[in-house]
Design an enzyme around this catalytic site. Structure first.
Site: not given
Ligand code: IFG
Length: 480
Positions: A295
């Protein structure tokens, strides 16, 4: 050994008509002092037996033998009328044989106070070994901080299901959770808050060493994650020198993602990364360092590639192997690196395809199967639902070998627990049990040996064990 309720289900079970009764005069003979002690400490509270552990004994009730053959983490468990023997090539195998033995005893063995016997173990032979070598769970201690005791309890619970990796998500926008001596403000300032604004905290390096030692005694390897270049607001807030204009952002206590990035063009950034990775590597005996990579929506694709090209070699130079979220796929490949896949069907994922094309090894964390922060159903009081609802059956009923498009080298499976909405140990229990044992069976047992109907019947028998151990599990109606 008919109708046994062992989870994960062993690879081979050969029941016999025998049975063994553990009695007050029982002794344990063990080639491994640590596994012998673990077994005795697990049995003493509920049986009230002395259970001396000795390196030699004429007629031990239970014998733990290291033998020069057998699969790496495998074991053989033989129960006969006159005694029990566990054989394994390594101590980890003895530890796993002990976990199976504890689950062959009546569930009251998990009580903290003396219970009535008899302590009967059904007779037969089990020959067992894991399908995947990396069987993990992740605890996000950045969004909400959890102290050492909660982490040790989490390790106790997951190691009973032969999980052998604990991935600690140690840094994010909302918190920096590991003391770095060369950058003291990172934890002191970056660890001062958490989601919601109240509380926070961090691990001293002595705290982290306690976690590593407790994990090692249960054959669990700790994987520390420093998430970069995104998910870095806490570090940017704590260290003005990391910001291009020298002005740090405010502390962040919300739950948005994707807005922060390290300054890829700034040399201070690489001094910071080098110092942090060096200190974390020095206190981490395991082979892996996780550098995040997810992200990074505020980092240009070119900057992301530049950053990863400079950072990955730092990990290798420290003698560790890179693990990163699968967004690492398109970047210059570091030998031996593992891409942790966290996608959810049915999106075709370019980063994953790039990782596969580069020959990255894959750690499977499909968000629609093993993300423990997903709600079970719309009624679950905490958690997310962006990857869908995950009942225990959803977490269980899939085949790792057919998940991804095309052939790939799967090192194993890991179930992450993100903690934006998880603030207490009871919240951890609710989302983790019963789904983590389901993931543990997917990671350990042969595909052909497992099916949902059989699993749910076995797992239902673990409810009383969790109650005895004070685990506030979710009474999932698909199981109980
Ligand atoms: N995606 C984000 C996390 C967390 C997650 C919650 C990943 C690798 C959504 N990154 O999962 O930091 O916020 O479900």
């Amino acid at each position: 050994m008919n109708d046994i309720t062992v989870v994960p289900v062993p690879a081979l079970v050969e029941p016999s008509n025998a049975a063994y009764e553990l009695r007050a005069d029982a002794a344990i003979r063990s080639d491994s002092a640590s596994v012998g002690a673990y077994l005795a400490e697990a049995l003493r509270p509920a049986t009230g037996f002395a259970l001396p552990v000795e390196a030699a004994h004429p007629r031990p009730a239970i014998e733990l033998r290291l033998v020069g053959h057998g699969p790496d983490e495998g074991y053989e468990l033989v129960v006969e009328a006159d005694g029990i023997v566990v054989r394994a090539r390594r101590e980890a195998g003895l530890f796993y044989g002990v976990q199976t033995l504890l689950q062959l005893l009546p569930s009251t063995v998990d009580a903290a106070t003396v219970q009535d016997g008899p302590w009967i173990v059904p007779g037969g032979r089990i020959a067992d070994e894991p399908r995947f070598s990396y069987r993990g769970a992740m605890l996000d201690v950045a969004r909400h901080f959890f102290g050492v005791e909660v982490v040790l309890r989490f390790i106790d619970a997951l190691s009973r299901y032969k999980i052998n990796v604990l991935h600690l998500h140690l840094s994010d926008d909302q918190g920096w959770r590991i003391a770095i001596e060369s950058w003291p403000q990172l934890a002191r300032v970056g660890g001062a808050t958490q989601v919601g604004g109240a509380g926070g905290g961090w691990f001293s390096q002595a705290d982290y060493a306690r976690i590593v030692a407790h994990a090692a005694a249960r054959h669990v390897t700790v994987v520390p994650e420093i998430d970069m270049p995104g998910h870095t607001n806490a570090a940017l807030h704590a260290c003005p020198a990391l910001n291009d204009d020298g002005v740090p952002p405010a502390a962040y206590t919300g739950v948005e993602v994707g807005f922060s990035t390290l300054a890829v063009g700034r040399e201070e950034t690489y001094a910071f990364v080098r110092d942090v990775l060096a200190e974390v590597a020095a206190i981490t005996p395991g082979p892996w360092l996780h550098i995040g990579g997810d992200e990074a929506q505020n980092t240009s694709a070119q900057d992301y590639r530049t950053f990863m090209a400079r950072v990955q070699p730092m990990v290798t130079a420290l003698g560790k192997t890179v693990i990163a979220w699968h967004q690492i796929g398109p970047t210059e490949r570091e030998p031996g690196r593992i891409a942790q896949y966290w996608g959810a069907k049915p999106e075709p994922d370019e980063d994953l395809l790039a990782a596969l094309a580069q020959g990255d090894r894959i750690l499977l964390s499909p968000a629609d199967r093993v993300y423990l922060d997903m709600r079970y159903t719309a009624e679950t009081p905490i958690g997310h639902d962006w990857a869908g609802y995950i009942t225990t059956q959803t977490a269980y009923d899939w085949d790792p070998d057919t998940l991804l498009p095309g052939p790939c080298d799967i090192v194993g499976i890991e179930a992450p627990l993100w903690t934006e909405s998880v603030a207490t140990a009871a919240d951890i229990d609710l989302l983790t049990f019963p789904r983590l044992p389901a993931v543990a069976e997917v990671a350990w047992s042969p595909q052909a040996a497992r099916d949902w109907a059989g699993f749910r019947a076995r797992l239902a028998a673990h409810g009383p064990r969790w109650t005895l151990r004070g685990v506030a599990f979710h009474p999932d109606p698909t199981v109980f």
